[in-house]
Scaffold this motif. Sequence first.
Motif, PDB file in Angstrom:
ATOM      1  N   SER A   9       6.175  -3.124 -14.890  1.00 21.35           N
ATOM      2  CA  SER A   9       4.829  -3.032 -14.326  1.00 21.35           C
ATOM      3  C   SER A   9       4.629  -1.824 -13.416  1.00 21.35           C
ATOM      4  O   SER A   9       3.517  -1.589 -12.954  1.00 21.35           O
ATOM      5  N   TYR A  10       5.662  -1.083 -13.147  1.00 21.57           N
ATOM      6  CA  TYR A  10       5.545   0.067 -12.248  1.00 21.57           C
ATOM      7  C   TYR A  10       4.525   1.073 -12.790  1.00 21.57           C
ATOM      8  O   TYR A  10       3.633   1.513 -12.068  1.00 21.57           O
ATOM      9  N   LYS A  11       4.631   1.376 -14.066  1.00 25.76           N
ATOM     10  CA  LYS A  11       3.698   2.329 -14.684  1.00 25.76           C
ATOM     11  C   LYS A  11       2.280   1.760 -14.713  1.00 25.76           C
ATOM     12  O   LYS A  11       1.310   2.495 -14.533  1.00 25.76           O
ATOM     13  N   TYR A  12       2.162   0.456 -14.931  1.00 22.10           N
ATOM     14  CA  TYR A  12       0.851  -0.204 -14.927  1.00 22.10           C
ATOM     15  C   TYR A  12       0.166  -0.034 -13.573  1.00 22.10           C
ATOM     16  O   TYR A  12      -1.000   0.325 -13.494  1.00 22.10           O
ATOM     17  N   VAL A  13       0.905  -0.262 -12.501  1.00 25.32           N
ATOM     18  CA  VAL A  13       0.351  -0.136 -11.154  1.00 25.32           C
ATOM     19  C   VAL A  13      -0.004   1.324 -10.870  1.00 25.32           C
ATOM     20  O   VAL A  13      -1.083   1.610 -10.339  1.00 25.32           O
ATOM     21  N   GLU A  14       0.889   2.245 -11.223  1.00 28.72           N
ATOM     22  CA  GLU A  14       0.602   3.671 -11.020  1.00 28.72           C
ATOM     23  C   GLU A  14      -0.681   4.090 -11.738  1.00 28.72           C
ATOM     24  O   GLU A  14      -1.517   4.798 -11.182  1.00 28.72           O
ATOM     25  N   LYS A  15      -0.814   3.644 -12.953  1.00 27.23           N
ATOM     26  CA  LYS A  15      -1.993   4.004 -13.754  1.00 27.23           C
ATOM     27  C   LYS A  15      -3.267   3.448 -13.129  1.00 27.23           C
ATOM     28  O   LYS A  15      -4.281   4.137 -13.032  1.00 27.23           O
ATOM     29  N   ARG A  16      -3.202   2.191 -12.670  1.00 27.48           N
ATOM     30  CA  ARG A  16      -4.382   1.572 -12.056  1.00 27.48           C
ATOM     31  C   ARG A  16      -4.751   2.238 -10.730  1.00 27.48           C
ATOM     32  O   ARG A  16      -5.920   2.324 -10.383  1.00 27.48           O
ATOM     33  N   LEU A  17      -3.756   2.700  -9.990  1.00 29.94           N
ATOM     34  CA  LEU A  17      -4.030   3.323  -8.690  1.00 29.94           C
ATOM     35  C   LEU A  17      -4.529   4.765  -8.839  1.00 29.94           C
ATOM     36  O   LEU A  17      -5.167   5.291  -7.915  1.00 29.94           O
ATOM     37  N   GLY A  18      -4.210   5.399  -9.933  1.00 31.71           N
ATOM     38  CA  GLY A  18      -4.696   6.759 -10.175  1.00 31.71           C
ATOM     39  C   GLY A  18      -4.190   7.739  -9.136  1.00 31.71           C
ATOM     40  O   GLY A  18      -2.986   7.958  -8.986  1.00 31.71           O
ATOM     41  N   ASP A  19      -5.117   8.356  -8.376  1.00 31.85           N
ATOM     42  CA  ASP A  19      -4.759   9.357  -7.364  1.00 31.85           C
ATOM     43  C   ASP A  19      -3.962   8.756  -6.206  1.00 31.85           C
ATOM     44  O   ASP A  19      -3.283   9.470  -5.471  1.00 31.85           O
ATOM     45  N   LEU A  20      -4.043   7.455  -6.037  1.00 33.97           N
ATOM     46  CA  LEU A  20      -3.332   6.787  -4.939  1.00 33.97           C
ATOM     47  C   LEU A  20      -1.985   6.209  -5.397  1.00 33.97           C
ATOM     48  O   LEU A  20      -1.466   5.277  -4.795  1.00 33.97           O
ATOM     49  N   LYS A  21      -1.416   6.792  -6.472  1.00 34.89           N
ATOM     50  CA  LYS A  21      -0.188   6.230  -7.024  1.00 34.89           C
ATOM     51  C   LYS A  21       0.998   6.294  -6.065  1.00 34.89           C
ATOM     52  O   LYS A  21       1.989   5.609  -6.265  1.00 34.89           O
ATOM     53  N   SER A  22       0.883   7.046  -4.993  1.00 36.57           N
ATOM     54  CA  SER A  22       1.963   7.091  -4.005  1.00 36.57           C
ATOM     55  C   SER A  22       2.097   5.735  -3.289  1.00 36.57           C
ATOM     56  O   SER A  22       3.126   5.446  -2.687  1.00 36.57           O
ATOM     57  N   LYS A  23       1.071   4.909  -3.386  1.00 40.66           N
ATOM     58  CA  LYS A  23       1.105   3.584  -2.738  1.00 40.66           C
ATOM     59  C   LYS A  23       1.693   2.512  -3.662  1.00 40.66           C
ATOM     60  O   LYS A  23       1.746   1.346  -3.287  1.00 40.66           O
ATOM     61  N   THR A  24       2.146   2.905  -4.836  1.00 37.94           N
ATOM     62  CA  THR A  24       2.696   1.951  -5.808  1.00 37.94           C
ATOM     63  C   THR A  24       3.834   1.105  -5.235  1.00 37.94           C
ATOM     64  O   THR A  24       3.801  -0.118  -5.353  1.00 37.94           O
ATOM     65  N   PRO A  25       4.860   1.695  -4.592  1.00 38.74           N
ATOM     66  CA  PRO A  25       5.940   0.856  -4.045  1.00 38.74           C
ATOM     67  C   PRO A  25       5.427  -0.164  -3.017  1.00 38.74           C
ATOM     68  O   PRO A  25       5.906  -1.301  -2.983  1.00 38.74           O
ATOM     69  N   LYS A  26       4.466   0.227  -2.217  1.00 42.14           N
ATOM     70  CA  LYS A  26       3.912  -0.678  -1.203  1.00 42.14           C
ATOM     71  C   LYS A  26       3.219  -1.862  -1.873  1.00 42.14           C
ATOM     72  O   LYS A  26       3.414  -3.016  -1.477  1.00 42.14           O
ATOM     73  N   VAL A  27       2.415  -1.574  -2.882  1.00 38.71           N
ATOM     74  CA  VAL A  27       1.696  -2.632  -3.602  1.00 38.71           C
ATOM     75  C   VAL A  27       2.676  -3.593  -4.267  1.00 38.71           C
ATOM     76  O   VAL A  27       2.542  -4.813  -4.160  1.00 38.71           O
ATOM     77  N   ILE A  28       3.678  -3.050  -4.925  1.00 41.82           N
ATOM     78  CA  ILE A  28       4.646  -3.889  -5.636  1.00 41.82           C
ATOM     79  C   ILE A  28       5.477  -4.714  -4.651  1.00 41.82           C
ATOM     80  O   ILE A  28       5.677  -5.912  -4.855  1.00 41.82           O
ATOM     81  N   ALA A  29       5.963  -4.098  -3.579  1.00 50.28           N
ATOM     82  CA  ALA A  29       6.781  -4.826  -2.597  1.00 50.28           C
ATOM     83  C   ALA A  29       5.983  -5.969  -1.969  1.00 50.28           C
ATOM     84  O   ALA A  29       6.489  -7.092  -1.845  1.00 50.28           O
ATOM     85  N   LYS A  30       4.738  -5.707  -1.584  1.00 50.46           N
ATOM     86  CA  LYS A  30       3.907  -6.768  -0.995  1.00 50.46           C
ATOM     87  C   LYS A  30       3.682  -7.902  -1.991  1.00 50.46           C
ATOM     88  O   LYS A  30       3.763  -9.079  -1.636  1.00 50.46           O
ATOM     89  N   SER A  31       3.399  -7.547  -3.231  1.00 51.94           N
ATOM     90  CA  SER A  31       3.158  -8.554  -4.264  1.00 51.94           C
ATOM     91  C   SER A  31       4.398  -9.411  -4.509  1.00 51.94           C
ATOM     92  O   SER A  31       4.309 -10.634  -4.619  1.00 51.94           O
ATOM     93  N   ILE A  32       5.548  -8.766  -4.587  1.00 53.27           N
ATOM     94  CA  ILE A  32       6.799  -9.510  -4.813  1.00 53.27           C
ATOM     95  C   ILE A  32       7.090 -10.434  -3.639  1.00 53.27           C
ATOM     96  O   ILE A  32       7.449 -11.600  -3.826  1.00 53.27           O
ATOM     97  N   ASN A  33       6.931  -9.950  -2.406  1.00 58.25           N
ATOM     98  CA  ASN A  33       7.246 -10.767  -1.235  1.00 58.25           C
ATOM     99  C   ASN A  33       6.315 -11.970  -1.116  1.00 58.25           C
ATOM    100  O   ASN A  33       6.754 -13.077  -0.793  1.00 58.25           O
ATOM    101  N   GLU A  34       5.035 -11.781  -1.382  1.00 57.02           N
ATOM    102  CA  GLU A  34       4.095 -12.906  -1.329  1.00 57.02           C
ATOM    103  C   GLU A  34       4.381 -13.901  -2.446  1.00 57.02           C
ATOM    104  O   GLU A  34       4.284 -15.111  -2.246  1.00 57.02           O
ATOM    105  N   THR A  35       4.742 -13.398  -3.611  1.00 56.52           N
ATOM    106  CA  THR A  35       5.080 -14.274  -4.729  1.00 56.52           C
ATOM    107  C   THR A  35       6.354 -15.057  -4.438  1.00 56.52           C
ATOM    108  O   THR A  35       6.448 -16.242  -4.765  1.00 56.52           O
TER     109      THR A  35
END
Length: 186
Positions: A9-35
């Motif tokens: 899903s890393y590429k999926y998140v990067e693609k959805r974030l577009g220009d803000l793809k530098s925030k991908t690790p933050k989005v994924i880490a938060k999602s994993i921790n809440e899950t």
Amino acid sequence: MVVLELDDSYKYVEKRLGDLKSKTPKVIAKSINETAAWARREIAQEAQKTYTIKSGGFNKSMTIKKANYSNLEGIIESKGKPIELIKYRYSKGKKTTKARVLQSSGLKSLEKNGIKAFVTKFANGHASIAQRRGKERLPIKILFSNSIPMMIGNEKRVYGIVEPEINDYLRKKLDYHISKVLGGYE
């Protein structure tokens, strides 16, 4: 042990974030921790529905190793020893002692090779369900059931039921955090 990770899903998140793809690790880490926190609660609730243990401690027995930006992996780990049968639902009768470990089953007589189990209280005040061993009826053996890690790891009764929901919840959390980043909230 439950491991939550998102290699595909890393590429999926990067693609959805577009220009803000530098925030991908933050989005994924938060999602994993809440899950992981949610999954721990769900596994504990499912175990409580399945087993008749009085003082569950299912939630307490599980620890979460959180994901971070450099390690996008969350781990739910459980440790514990076998639990005494006295912690489950039981009845002590005049003829035999019965216990029920699973909610779906009835009370079962605790008897092995014609030797019946009984409830005893030791000098220190601790009560246990025990069974005599040997010809002199000594020593006595305290009876145990599975440990909490064995219970929650059961594919048919606990983890196998919750596992499909974990992946769905993780996808929802990813979409939620992506929309927050895109909306300028993170």
